[in-house]
Design a protein around this motif. Structure first.
Motif, PDB file in Angstrom:
ATOM      1  N   GLU A   1       0.573  -1.304   0.537  1.00 31.93           N
ATOM      2  CA  GLU A   1       0.000   0.353  -0.264  1.00 31.93           C
ATOM      3  C   GLU A   1       1.038   1.073  -0.163  1.00 31.93           C
ATOM      4  N   HIS A   2       1.891   1.506   0.941  1.00 29.21           N
ATOM      5  CA  HIS A   2       2.831   2.731   1.198  1.00 29.21           C
ATOM      6  C   HIS A   2       3.959   2.784  -0.293  1.00 29.21           C
ATOM      7  N   ARG A   3       4.025   1.883  -0.831  1.00 32.45           N
ATOM      8  CA  ARG A   3       5.142   1.591  -1.457  1.00 32.45           C
ATOM      9  C   ARG A   3       4.253   1.878  -2.815  1.00 32.45           C
ATOM     10  N   THR A   4       2.522   1.425  -3.459  1.00 29.94           N
ATOM     11  CA  THR A   4       2.547   1.836  -4.715  1.00 29.94           C
ATOM     12  C   THR A   4       2.223   3.589  -4.801  1.00 29.94           C
ATOM     13  N   ARG A   5       1.570   3.701  -3.655  1.00 32.99           N
ATOM     14  CA  ARG A   5       1.285   5.583  -3.364  1.00 32.99           C
ATOM     15  C   ARG A   5       2.081   6.262  -3.758  1.00 32.99           C
ATOM     16  N   ARG A   6       3.459   6.301  -2.761  1.00 36.57           N
ATOM     17  CA  ARG A   6       5.006   6.375  -3.063  1.00 36.57           C
ATOM     18  C   ARG A   6       4.410   6.701  -4.860  1.00 36.57           C
ATOM     19  N   ALA A   7       4.588   5.693  -5.415  1.00 40.15           N
ATOM     20  CA  ALA A   7       4.999   5.401  -6.837  1.00 40.15           C
ATOM     21  C   ALA A   7       4.585   6.365  -7.700  1.00 40.15           C
ATOM     22  N   ALA A   8       2.971   6.231  -7.792  1.00 36.12           N
ATOM     23  CA  ALA A   8       1.809   7.418  -7.970  1.00 36.12           C
ATOM     24  C   ALA A   8       2.053   8.627  -7.522  1.00 36.12           C
ATOM     25  N   ALA A   9       2.844   9.260  -7.158  1.00 35.50           N
ATOM     26  CA  ALA A   9       3.357  10.463  -6.785  1.00 35.50           C
ATOM     27  C   ALA A   9       3.676  11.520  -7.545  1.00 35.50           C
ATOM     28  N   ASP A  10       3.183  13.031  -8.308  1.00 32.76           N
ATOM     29  CA  ASP A  10       4.011  13.697  -8.597  1.00 32.76           C
ATOM     30  C   ASP A  10       5.755  13.897  -8.577  1.00 32.76           C
ATOM     31  N   LYS A  11       6.115  14.047  -7.711  1.00 31.96           N
ATOM     32  CA  LYS A  11       7.468  13.920  -7.389  1.00 31.96           C
ATOM     33  C   LYS A  11       7.987  12.469  -6.825  1.00 31.96           C
ATOM     34  N   PRO A  12       9.135  11.846  -7.691  1.00 32.05           N
ATOM     35  CA  PRO A  12       9.590  10.601  -7.388  1.00 32.05           C
ATOM     36  C   PRO A  12      10.389  10.939  -6.191  1.00 32.05           C
ATOM     37  N   GLY A  13      10.594  10.030  -5.058  1.00 33.76           N
ATOM     38  CA  GLY A  13      11.531  10.295  -4.320  1.00 33.76           C
ATOM     39  C   GLY A  13      12.060   9.052  -3.073  1.00 33.76           C
ATOM     40  N   MET A  14      12.746   9.048  -2.169  1.00 35.67           N
ATOM     41  CA  MET A  14      13.023   7.453  -1.670  1.00 35.67           C
ATOM     42  C   MET A  14      12.899   7.509  -0.215  1.00 35.67           C
ATOM     43  N   VAL A  15      12.739   7.032   0.177  1.00 36.42           N
ATOM     44  CA  VAL A  15      12.803   7.884   2.042  1.00 36.42           C
ATOM     45  C   VAL A  15      13.589   6.357   2.617  1.00 36.42           C
ATOM     46  N   LEU A  16      14.644   7.317   3.457  1.00 38.69           N
ATOM     47  CA  LEU A  16      15.548   5.664   4.111  1.00 38.69           C
ATOM     48  C   LEU A  16      15.521   6.861   5.263  1.00 38.69           C
ATOM     49  N   ALA A  17      15.071   5.262   5.864  1.00 37.84           N
ATOM     50  CA  ALA A  17      15.476   5.082   7.348  1.00 37.84           C
ATOM     51  C   ALA A  17      17.157   5.166   8.351  1.00 37.84           C
ATOM     52  N   THR A  18      17.016   5.693   9.475  1.00 34.43           N
ATOM     53  CA  THR A  18      18.417   5.468  10.427  1.00 34.43           C
ATOM     54  C   THR A  18      17.803   5.842  11.825  1.00 34.43           C
ATOM     55  N   LYS A  19      19.120   5.093  12.395  1.00 33.48           N
ATOM     56  CA  LYS A  19      18.731   5.095  13.725  1.00 33.48           C
ATOM     57  C   LYS A  19      19.478   6.640  13.910  1.00 33.48           C
ATOM     58  N   ALA A  20      18.314   7.102  15.431  1.00 27.92           N
ATOM     59  CA  ALA A  20      19.294   8.236  15.435  1.00 27.92           C
ATOM     60  C   ALA A  20      20.226   8.518  16.548  1.00 27.92           C
ATOM     61  N   GLY A  21      21.279   8.923  15.902  1.00 27.54           N
ATOM     62  CA  GLY A  21      22.255   8.488  16.354  1.00 27.54           C
ATOM     63  C   GLY A  21      23.497   7.859  15.874  1.00 27.54           C
ATOM     64  N   ALA A  22      22.697   6.895  14.873  1.00 26.50           N
ATOM     65  CA  ALA A  22      24.206   6.184  14.311  1.00 26.50           C
ATOM     66  C   ALA A  22      24.144   6.731  13.088  1.00 26.50           C
ATOM     67  N   SER A  23      24.935   6.538  12.216  1.00 25.98           N
ATOM     68  CA  SER A  23      26.374   6.379  10.865  1.00 25.98           C
ATOM     69  C   SER A  23      26.195   7.876  10.217  1.00 25.98           C
ATOM     70  N   GLY A  24      26.509   8.544  11.432  1.00 26.35           N
ATOM     71  CA  GLY A  24      26.288  10.436  10.363  1.00 26.35           C
ATOM     72  C   GLY A  24      26.986  10.754  10.242  1.00 26.35           C
ATOM     73  N   GLU A  25      27.686  10.314   9.717  1.00 27.99           N
ATOM     74  CA  GLU A  25      29.128  11.267   9.054  1.00 27.99           C
ATOM     75  C   GLU A  25      28.635   9.876   8.045  1.00 27.99           C
ATOM     76  N   LEU A  26      28.672   8.710   7.714  1.00 24.02           N
ATOM     77  CA  LEU A  26      28.431   8.069   6.230  1.00 24.02           C
ATOM     78  C   LEU A  26      27.122   8.149   6.136  1.00 24.02           C
ATOM     79  N   LEU A  27      26.194   8.904   6.701  1.00 30.27           N
ATOM     80  CA  LEU A  27      24.770   9.054   6.144  1.00 30.27           C
ATOM     81  C   LEU A  27      25.563  10.151   5.081  1.00 30.27           C
ATOM     82  N   LEU A  28      25.789  11.682   5.949  1.00 28.82           N
ATOM     83  CA  LEU A  28      25.550  11.926   5.140  1.00 28.82           C
ATOM     84  C   LEU A  28      27.499  12.029   3.835  1.00 28.82           C
ATOM     85  N   LYS A  29      27.473  11.869   4.180  1.00 29.32           N
ATOM     86  CA  LYS A  29      28.388  11.656   3.019  1.00 29.32           C
ATOM     87  C   LYS A  29      28.107  10.467   0.931  1.00 29.32           C
TER      88      LYS A  29
END
Length: 297
Positions: free
Chosen positions: A79-107
């Motif tokens: 359901e969630h992915r189908t609705r995102r696929a139909a969005a006007d602007k393509p995008g992607m949702v990335l989940a990460t744990k608070a306080g973890a992998s900050g420098e790696l994620l920024l790069k």
């Protein structure tokens, strides 16, 4: 089987009480009981042992509970992915744990944004246990998970970075100047118990440590001398001067992985993973091999 029946059964199997399950589902108890009975007749198996004092799952019921959870997660994810696929602007949702992998994620985000055809990336910062759940239920397209703390079963993954762990203590603690500690010594710190994180159902395990909900709360408790914590070594950059860091050589190594749904056909996810692999290859060429703490640092 209908998804409605699966939701009914999961509620009863988790509550092990028809009354509480009916309240959770906002319905009356008699139709819920009848629905479970019809499900048992259709499957030709007994799912629940019922007696006046308690309800327990049969072996068949335990199997259905596991499979029903997976099926309902798949429906929600679709359901969630189908609705995102139909969005006007393509995008992607990335989940990460608070306080973890900050420098790696920024790069990773900077490198991906420079790629031709890159889409907007919405970063969702999660509490304990939430990152994996967001990826499973489709609210996130991709996630950074930490092994062994997060479960990667059922996902496609690529390892990005492996590091040792440290124990974080108040700066004035008598052990703050140690060159290293063992996990046995950390567990024996009666004056600084390890924190208790919530389980997926919201309950907390038993133990002397304080209940914590997020990284900020934990670091404050450590600063006040109410707890200690074992964390990936890279988190030292986010701590203040009133925290002390001591390597724990025998703590399990922590590996940051990028994870996504299996058999994904998303070009955006493929491009992000390719960018992550390129970053990893560059880091391997530029840096010496990652080593565990030697104990004499």
């Amino acid at each position: 089987m209908e998804t409605r029946e699966l939701r009914y059964f999961v509620a009863v199997a988790e509550e092990l009480h028809f009354g509480r399950a009916a309240q959770r589902l906002t319905m009356a108890q008699p139709p819920l009981s009848r629905a479970i009975q019809r499900l048992e007749r259709r499957l030709g198996v007994v799912l629940l042992h019922r007696n006046p004092r308690a309800i327990t799952l049969t072996q068949a019921g335990s199997v259905l509970l596991r499979q029903a959870r997976l099926a309902l997660e798949a429906v929600e994810a679709a359901e969630h992915r189908t609705r995102r696929a139909a969005a006007d602007k393509p995008g992607m949702v990335l989940a990460t744990k608070a306080g973890a992998s900050g420098e790696l994620l920024l790069k990773l985000l900077d490198a991906y944004a420079a790629e031709p055809g890159a889409v907007a990336v919405e970063v969702v910062v999660c509490g304990p246990g939430e990152t994996e759940n967001l990826l499973r239920n489709g609210r996130a397209d991709v996630a950074l998970l930490l092994k062994p703390y997060d479960t990667t079963a059922g996902f496609d993954t690529e390892d990005l970075h492996t590091e040792g762990q440290v124990v974080v203590l108040p700066a004035g603690h008598p052990l703050a100047n140690r060159t290293h500690m063992s996990m046995a010594e950390v567990n024996a710190l009666t004056d600084l118990p390890l924190p208790r994180w919530p389980r997926p159902d919201g309950s907390y395990p038993d133990g002397p440590g304080p209940q914590v909900r997020d990284h900020t709360q934990l670091t404050q408790l450590i600063r006040l001398g109410r707890a200690c914590a074992v964390m990936p070594e890279s988190l030292r950059a986010q701590l203040r001067d009133d925290h002390a860091i001591v390597p724990v050589p025998d703590a399990p190594a922590v590996t940051t992985v990028i994870a996504w749904p299996p058999h994904s056909r998303s070009k955006a996810i493929a491009d992000l993973v390719r960018t992550a692999n390129t970053l990893l290859a560059d880091n391997i060429r530029k840096c010496p091999p990652i080593e565990r703490f030697s104990g004499n640092e």
